[in-house]
Design a protein around this motif. Structure first.
Motif, PDB file in Angstrom:
ATOM      1  N   ASP A   1      33.256  39.007  34.903  1.00  0.00           N
ATOM      2  CA  ASP A   1      33.411  38.067  36.017  1.00  0.00           C
ATOM      3  C   ASP A   1      33.777  36.704  35.459  1.00  0.00           C
ATOM      4  OD1 ASP A   1      33.273  36.400  38.145  1.00  0.00           O
ATOM      5  OD2 ASP A   1      31.375  37.188  38.924  1.00  0.00           O
ATOM      6  N   THR A   2      35.023  36.283  35.711  1.00  0.00           N
ATOM      7  CA  THR A   2      35.504  35.037  35.108  1.00  0.00           C
ATOM      8  C   THR A   2      34.804  33.806  35.658  1.00  0.00           C
ATOM      9  OG1 THR A   2      37.261  35.069  36.715  1.00  0.00           O
ATOM     10  CG2 THR A   2      37.785  35.887  34.525  1.00  0.00           C
ATOM     11  N   GLU A   3      34.212  33.963  36.829  1.00  0.00           N
ATOM     12  CA  GLU A   3      33.505  32.795  37.369  1.00  0.00           C
ATOM     13  C   GLU A   3      32.158  32.614  36.688  1.00  0.00           C
ATOM     14  OE1 GLU A   3      33.248  32.779  41.546  1.00  0.00           O
ATOM     15  OE2 GLU A   3      35.401  32.925  41.840  1.00  0.00           O
ATOM     16  N   VAL A   4      31.646  33.734  36.207  1.00  0.00           N
ATOM     17  CA  VAL A   4      30.366  33.645  35.520  1.00  0.00           C
ATOM     18  C   VAL A   4      30.574  33.397  34.031  1.00  0.00           C
ATOM     19  CG1 VAL A   4      28.265  34.901  34.907  1.00  0.00           C
ATOM     20  CG2 VAL A   4      29.271  35.164  37.185  1.00  0.00           C
ATOM     21  N   SER A   5      31.531  34.136  33.474  1.00  0.00           N
ATOM     22  CA  SER A   5      31.762  34.013  32.034  1.00  0.00           C
ATOM     23  C   SER A   5      33.019  33.191  31.770  1.00  0.00           C
ATOM     24  CB  SER A   5      31.948  35.406  31.438  1.00  0.00           C
ATOM     25  OG  SER A   5      30.872  36.218  31.801  1.00  0.00           O
ATOM     26  N   PRO A   6      33.065  32.486  30.670  1.00  0.00           N
ATOM     27  CA  PRO A   6      34.284  31.741  30.344  1.00  0.00           C
ATOM     28  C   PRO A   6      35.448  32.693  30.084  1.00  0.00           C
ATOM     29  CG  PRO A   6      32.734  31.693  28.517  1.00  0.00           C
ATOM     30  CD  PRO A   6      32.039  32.353  29.647  1.00  0.00           C
ATOM     31  N   LEU A   7      36.648  32.133  30.294  1.00  0.00           N
ATOM     32  CA  LEU A   7      37.860  32.945  30.092  1.00  0.00           C
ATOM     33  C   LEU A   7      38.028  33.321  28.618  1.00  0.00           C
ATOM     34  CD1 LEU A   7      40.534  31.106  32.228  1.00  0.00           C
ATOM     35  CD2 LEU A   7      39.549  33.356  32.655  1.00  0.00           C
ATOM     36  N   GLY A   8      38.734  34.419  28.434  1.00  0.00           N
ATOM     37  CA  GLY A   8      39.098  34.809  27.072  1.00  0.00           C
ATOM     38  C   GLY A   8      37.913  34.962  26.166  1.00  0.00           C
ATOM     39  N   GLY A   9      37.121  35.978  26.407  1.00  0.00           N
ATOM     40  CA  GLY A   9      35.910  36.186  25.628  1.00  0.00           C
ATOM     41  C   GLY A   9      36.158  36.163  24.140  1.00  0.00           C
TER      42      GLY A   9
ATOM     43  N   ILE B   1      37.066  57.308  37.108  1.00  0.00           N
ATOM     44  CA  ILE B   1      36.579  56.385  36.076  1.00  0.00           C
ATOM     45  C   ILE B   1      37.011  55.000  36.562  1.00  0.00           C
ATOM     46  CG2 ILE B   1      36.654  55.728  33.648  1.00  0.00           C
ATOM     47  CD1 ILE B   1      37.826  58.545  33.075  1.00  0.00           C
ATOM     48  N   GLN B   2      36.028  54.111  36.695  1.00  0.00           N
ATOM     49  CA  GLN B   2      36.349  52.787  37.245  1.00  0.00           C
ATOM     50  C   GLN B   2      36.638  51.797  36.104  1.00  0.00           C
ATOM     51  OE1 GLN B   2      33.183  51.110  39.589  1.00  0.00           O
ATOM     52  NE2 GLN B   2      34.464  49.442  40.367  1.00  0.00           N
ATOM     53  N   VAL B   3      37.710  51.039  36.263  1.00  0.00           N
ATOM     54  CA  VAL B   3      38.024  49.984  35.285  1.00  0.00           C
ATOM     55  C   VAL B   3      38.040  48.645  36.022  1.00  0.00           C
ATOM     56  CG1 VAL B   3      39.678  49.100  33.598  1.00  0.00           C
ATOM     57  CG2 VAL B   3      39.458  51.562  33.933  1.00  0.00           C
ATOM     58  N   ILE B   4      37.219  47.711  35.551  1.00  0.00           N
ATOM     59  CA  ILE B   4      37.197  46.365  36.156  1.00  0.00           C
ATOM     60  C   ILE B   4      37.794  45.408  35.118  1.00  0.00           C
ATOM     61  CG2 ILE B   4      35.786  44.558  37.188  1.00  0.00           C
ATOM     62  CD1 ILE B   4      33.591  46.731  37.579  1.00  0.00           C
ATOM     63  N   GLY B   5      38.874  44.731  35.510  1.00  0.00           N
ATOM     64  CA  GLY B   5      39.546  43.849  34.563  1.00  0.00           C
ATOM     65  C   GLY B   5      39.077  42.406  34.670  1.00  0.00           C
ATOM     66  N   ASN B   6      39.090  41.732  33.563  1.00  0.00           N
ATOM     67  CA  ASN B   6      38.811  40.295  33.536  1.00  0.00           C
ATOM     68  C   ASN B   6      40.117  39.576  33.890  1.00  0.00           C
ATOM     69  OD1 ASN B   6      38.465  37.600  32.735  1.00  0.00           O
ATOM     70  ND2 ASN B   6      36.945  38.179  31.189  1.00  0.00           N
TER      71      ASN B   6
ATOM     72  N   GLY C   1      41.145  36.786  33.345  1.00  0.00           N
ATOM     73  CA  GLY C   1      41.699  35.956  32.263  1.00  0.00           C
ATOM     74  C   GLY C   1      42.237  36.768  31.096  1.00  0.00           C
ATOM     75  N   SER C   2      42.134  38.099  31.178  1.00  0.00           N
ATOM     76  CA  SER C   2      42.577  38.954  30.065  1.00  0.00           C
ATOM     77  C   SER C   2      43.474  40.057  30.604  1.00  0.00           C
ATOM     78  CB  SER C   2      41.370  39.573  29.346  1.00  0.00           C
ATOM     79  OG  SER C   2      40.453  38.582  28.975  1.00  0.00           O
ATOM     80  N   GLU C   3      44.566  39.621  31.188  1.00  0.00           N
ATOM     81  CA  GLU C   3      45.443  40.568  31.885  1.00  0.00           C
ATOM     82  C   GLU C   3      45.965  41.658  30.957  1.00  0.00           C
ATOM     83  OE1 GLU C   3      49.266  39.777  34.531  1.00  0.00           O
ATOM     84  OE2 GLU C   3      47.710  38.257  34.765  1.00  0.00           O
ATOM     85  N   THR C   4      46.447  41.226  29.790  1.00  0.00           N
ATOM     86  CA  THR C   4      47.046  42.190  28.858  1.00  0.00           C
ATOM     87  C   THR C   4      45.994  43.181  28.352  1.00  0.00           C
ATOM     88  OG1 THR C   4      48.563  40.466  28.174  1.00  0.00           O
ATOM     89  CG2 THR C   4      48.424  42.380  26.758  1.00  0.00           C
ATOM     90  N   GLU C   5      44.831  42.655  27.930  1.00  0.00           N
ATOM     91  CA  GLU C   5      43.782  43.510  27.385  1.00  0.00           C
ATOM     92  C   GLU C   5      43.251  44.465  28.450  1.00  0.00           C
ATOM     93  OE1 GLU C   5      44.056  40.314  27.083  1.00  0.00           O
ATOM     94  OE2 GLU C   5      43.852  39.725  24.991  1.00  0.00           O
ATOM     95  N   ALA C   6      43.124  43.962  29.683  1.00  0.00           N
ATOM     96  CA  ALA C   6      42.641  44.819  30.776  1.00  0.00           C
ATOM     97  C   ALA C   6      43.666  45.921  31.070  1.00  0.00           C
ATOM     98  CB  ALA C   6      42.392  43.978  32.028  1.00  0.00           C
ATOM     99  N   GLY C   7      44.949  45.553  31.015  1.00  0.00           N
ATOM    100  CA  GLY C   7      46.007  46.539  31.239  1.00  0.00           C
ATOM    101  C   GLY C   7      45.950  47.644  30.203  1.00  0.00           C
ATOM    102  N   ILE C   8      45.653  47.255  28.967  1.00  0.00           N
ATOM    103  CA  ILE C   8      45.572  48.261  27.896  1.00  0.00           C
ATOM    104  C   ILE C   8      44.380  49.199  28.158  1.00  0.00           C
ATOM    105  CG2 ILE C   8      45.048  48.535  25.431  1.00  0.00           C
ATOM    106  CD1 ILE C   8      46.842  46.003  25.026  1.00  0.00           C
ATOM    107  N   ALA C   9      43.286  48.650  28.670  1.00  0.00           N
ATOM    108  CA  ALA C   9      42.118  49.487  29.001  1.00  0.00           C
ATOM    109  C   ALA C   9      42.496  50.512  30.066  1.00  0.00           C
ATOM    110  CB  ALA C   9      40.970  48.605  29.484  1.00  0.00           C
ATOM    111  N   VAL C  10      43.208  50.061  31.098  1.00  0.00           N
ATOM    112  CA  VAL C  10      43.637  50.975  32.167  1.00  0.00           C
ATOM    113  C   VAL C  10      44.530  52.074  31.587  1.00  0.00           C
ATOM    114  CG1 VAL C  10      45.058  51.139  34.262  1.00  0.00           C
ATOM    115  CG2 VAL C  10      43.452  49.232  33.977  1.00  0.00           C
ATOM    116  N   ALA C  11      45.456  51.662  30.681  1.00  0.00           N
ATOM    117  CA  ALA C  11      46.367  52.654  30.086  1.00  0.00           C
ATOM    118  C   ALA C  11      45.583  53.700  29.288  1.00  0.00           C
ATOM    119  CB  ALA C  11      47.391  51.950  29.192  1.00  0.00           C
ATOM    120  N   MET C  12      44.579  53.237  28.558  1.00  0.00           N
ATOM    121  CA  MET C  12      43.794  54.178  27.751  1.00  0.00           C
ATOM    122  C   MET C  12      43.038  55.156  28.645  1.00  0.00           C
ATOM    123  SD  MET C  12      42.339  51.630  24.804  1.00  0.00           S
ATOM    124  CE  MET C  12      41.879  52.851  23.575  1.00  0.00           C
ATOM    125  N   VAL C  13      42.490  54.660  29.730  1.00  0.00           N
ATOM    126  CA  VAL C  13      41.725  55.522  30.650  1.00  0.00           C
ATOM    127  C   VAL C  13      42.679  56.515  31.329  1.00  0.00           C
ATOM    128  CG1 VAL C  13      40.415  55.531  32.822  1.00  0.00           C
ATOM    129  CG2 VAL C  13      39.859  53.887  31.013  1.00  0.00           C
TER     130      VAL C  13
END
Lengths: 317, 398
Positions: free
Chosen positions: B93-101, B130-135, B137-149
């Motif tokens: 959650d980008t509102e809770v956590s800072p962007l770009g962990g 299988i649920q994937v929730i993306g950050n 602020g991390s569009e590319t990394e989240a996209g890679i997670a979706v691709a892997m799943v």
């Protein structure tokens, strides 16, 4: 290659050069002895520079032969080129190098190196009186200083024949005198010099023998005395005038006492027998033919008179 | 050689005193490489690193294989196992956590959630998700997670089909879960060797460093060769030709100085971009061969231009125009190899194109790949140089 005193350093015969349809040099031939200063005198465009370009191996003649110390000279005669020191009419030095660097560079191209080169560079800087400014880039030099360095480069390797192509063009009077003094000294030291000019006074002052060149041809050759003898005991009468100078010169040329008449700038130059005796008649004729004479100058015959006599034109036309 | 070296040394001295030589040879290519590399290509220097939160409510063999064999085997992926969906949501959650962990902070680029009973549902062929929730602020990394799943889901489908086929063949039911898990754990016998253009691409900084270096090399070398015409204009050619040296020495001196200036310029750019902005040109030996061949090509092309030009100004104008055209065709400003079609093929009419291709090929760390680009550039240089030198030699005049 060495040349004994009195033997010809340069021999050229029948040299010709054309550029397209234009024949720039038409069979010129002359020789220069060891220690002799030879002048090629002629107006601009007479073929002087083309002639010396062939003599210094820059251009290949279409016909004829050039020999330096007995060796043929062509653009590929690298060995023979060592005998020649060329001082081109246009400045041939690098403005972004200083005088020492310029001299060292051209000295190395002549095969000089090490201590010999250093010593000779220092000597030449003394001769051309640039020792104090030797470390300054030449772009900061005056015109006269550049001209002196231009000559210095030609002298550097102690050439057997030094060729100077109109070295005083565009030079102030003081530098001009310095250059003429230098050339005189070189002649006295035994260096053969080929000097081209369209200034009659320079040829008269410096040269042992003079070749008069016009329209690519050597039309007369000899000592100054020999050449003046062509004109005889006639005077050179110079009329500074305004108006129809060409028409006046043509009309005056018809007078029986006038041998030759020509126009040079705002002057009408006449070769006249006993000029003083015929002056009133000449001035009257000038006025009648539309010229207003401002001044009159009468001289004894000189090279200018010779040129006028031989070509029908003034040297400075 | 002595006279040629004397002339080259004089030329180098003059070039060292000429500020424009520094600008053309070093400042301009370096500056443009940095501008293009960083401004026009903001992703330059991007390196993937993913932090994924995983919620395994299943605790079954199918979810474990994904976590251990798929995510665990991947390079540059950090797995954070959390117990609840709420914890996972908090990490992305980008509102809770800072962007770009970043390492040490409690953030994740994506959360992957395996529901309870996932393995059993797969075995029973019931629909599962299988649920994937993306950050955000991390569009590319989240996209890679979706691709892997998605890849894993496809593999599960393949396994399910394979097991069903076996059941049909043997005419009896088999232990679907055990068989499926065994298949999933078997290493894939097929390896895909990715040799596509994308693997041979230079990163942004390197691309523009190399592109600008080769582009300006032609201008740097040009001033050396056209120096012949400048000597004529300045009157010093008369002195050179009246000296006891051959015309070949005069030409050789000019070419030697052009070669050395080009070499110094390329070397400075190579070192500066390598150390200052981490450009990765490739193995130095391969790069050196490409650079030397490129300089020969540049000298050849500039020679033929100077050979046919009537004056230094004309040679410079035509040379600049041809340098620009060859630079654009060769893809020094944008990667034309990715454009496909005629544009991609046209790059090989330019030495610039061969140079860039050679550098791209060097990504494989195999030095033999530079042979063809080097030969091609040498071919350019030798052919054009032979014509140019012949013309220049004949045309040398005071």
């Amino acid at each position: 290659m060495t040349v004994a005193s009195g033997e010809p350093v340069l021999e050229c015969s029948g040299i010709r050069k054309s550029f397209g349809d234009h024949a720039a040099v038409k069979g010129v031939g002359f020789s220069i002895a060891h220690g002799e200063t030879y002048g090629l005198l002629g107006p601009n465009g007479a073929g002087k520079t083309t002639t010396i370009s062939m003599i210094s191996g820059l251009l290949e003649p279409d016909a004829g032969e050039i020999r330096l110390a007995g060796e043929p000279m062509t653009p590929d005669s690298t060995h023979t080129k060592r005998l020649v020191g060329l001082v081109p009419q246009d400045l041939a030095i690098y403005p972004d190098l200083d005088a020492t660097e310029n001299l060292e560079f051209f000295g190395r191209l002549q095969g000089m190196k090490g201590a010999e080169l250093d010593r000779r560079v220092a000597e030449v800087l003394e001769i051309i009186e640039l020792t104090d400014r030797a470390g300054d880039r030449t772009e900061q030099y005056s015109g006269g200083m550049k001209r002196r360095l231009n000559i210095g480069v030609g002298l550097l390797h102690r050439p057997t024949l030094l060729i100077l192509d109109e070295p005083t063009v565009g030079v102030d009077p003081q530098s001009r005198n310095a250059i003429l003094d230098s050339v005189e000294r070189l002649g006295e030291e035994g260096m053969a010099v080929l000097y081209t000019t369209h200034y009659m006074e320079e040829a008269e002052r410096l040269c042992d023998r003079i070749g008069i060149v016009d329209q690519g041809e050597l039309i007369a050759e000899g000592t100054q005395a020999d050449l003046v003898r062509i004109v005889g005991q006639r005077d050179r009468l110079t009329l500074t005038a305004t108006g129809s100078l060409a028409a006046t010169a043509a009309a005056l040329g018809e007078l029986e006492v006038v041998d030759d008449a020509g126009v040079a700038g705002d002057e009408i130059v006449l070769i006249v027998d006993q000029a003083h005796d015929h002056l009133p008649r000449i001035l009257e004729m000038a006025a009648r033919t539309g010229s207003m004479v401002k001044s009159v100058d009468v001289d004894s015959a000189d090279l200018e008179s010779v040129f006028l006599k031989l070509t029908g034109r003034a040297l400075r036309e | 050689m002595g006279a040629a070296w004397t002339i080259a040394r004089k030329d180098l001295k003059q070039r060292l005193r000429d500020r424009s030589a520094y600008i053309i040879g070093i400042v301009a290519p370096l500056g443009l490489a940095l501008v293009f590399g960083f401004v026009l290509n903001p992703l330059s220097g991007f390196e993937f690193e993913g932090r994924y939160a995983v919620v395994d409510l299943d605790r079954g063999p199918v979810s474990q294989i994904f976590i251990e064999n798929v995510l665990g085997a991947a390079e540059r992926i950090e797995v954070i196992e959390v117990g609840t969906v709420a914890e996972a949501e908090a990490l992305v959650d980008t509102e809770v956590s800072p962007l770009g962990g970043t390492e040490g902070t409690e953030t994740a680029d994506a959360a992957i959630i395996f529901p309870a009973g996932f393995s059993a549902d797969v075995q029973s062929e019931r629909p599962v998700a299988i649920q994937v929730i993306g950050n955000q602020g991390s569009e590319t990394e989240a996209g890679i997670a979706v691709a892997m799943v998605e890849g894993y889901a496809s593999e599960l489908t393949s396994v399910r089909v394979a097991v069903a086929t076996v059941e049909n063949l043997v005419g009896a039911e088999v232990d679907r879960l055990a068989t499926g898990v065994a298949v999933l754990q078997t290493p894939n016998p097929v390896t895909v060797l990715d040799d596509t253009a994308s693997t041979k691409q230079l990163d942004g900084v390197t691309f523009y460093a190399a592109g600008m270096a080769i582009f300006f090399l032609f201008f740097t070398v040009q001033s050396g060769i056209t120096g012949l015409l400048e000597e004529q204009r300045a009157g010093t050619m008369a002195r050179l030709l009246s000296s006891p040296i051959s015309r070949t020495s005069v030409l050789g001196g000019k070419m030697l100085s052009a070669f050395l200036v080009g070499l110094v310029s390329m070397a400075v750019l190579f070192v500066a971009t390598t150390f200052a902005v981490d450009a990765d040109w490739g193995p130095p030996l391969g790069v050196a061969l490409l650079v030397l061949a490129a300089i020969v090509a540049a000298i050849g092309i500039v020679s033929i231009i100077a050979g046919f030009a009537r004056s230094g100004e004309q040679a410079t104008a035509i040379g600049s125009m041809i340098g620009m055209v060859l630079g654009f065709l060769g893809g020094t400003f944008f990667d034309v190899s990715q454009a496909g079609g005629l544009l991609a093929s046209l790059r090989f009419v330019s030495p610039h194109g061969w140079f860039m291709q050679g550098l791209a090929d060097l990504r494989s760390d195999d030095l033999t790949v530079v042979v063809v680009p080097v030969l091609a550039m040498l071919g350019f240089g030798v052919i054009t140089g032979a014509i140019g030198v012949s013309r220049l030699r004949k045309g040398l005049r005071p």
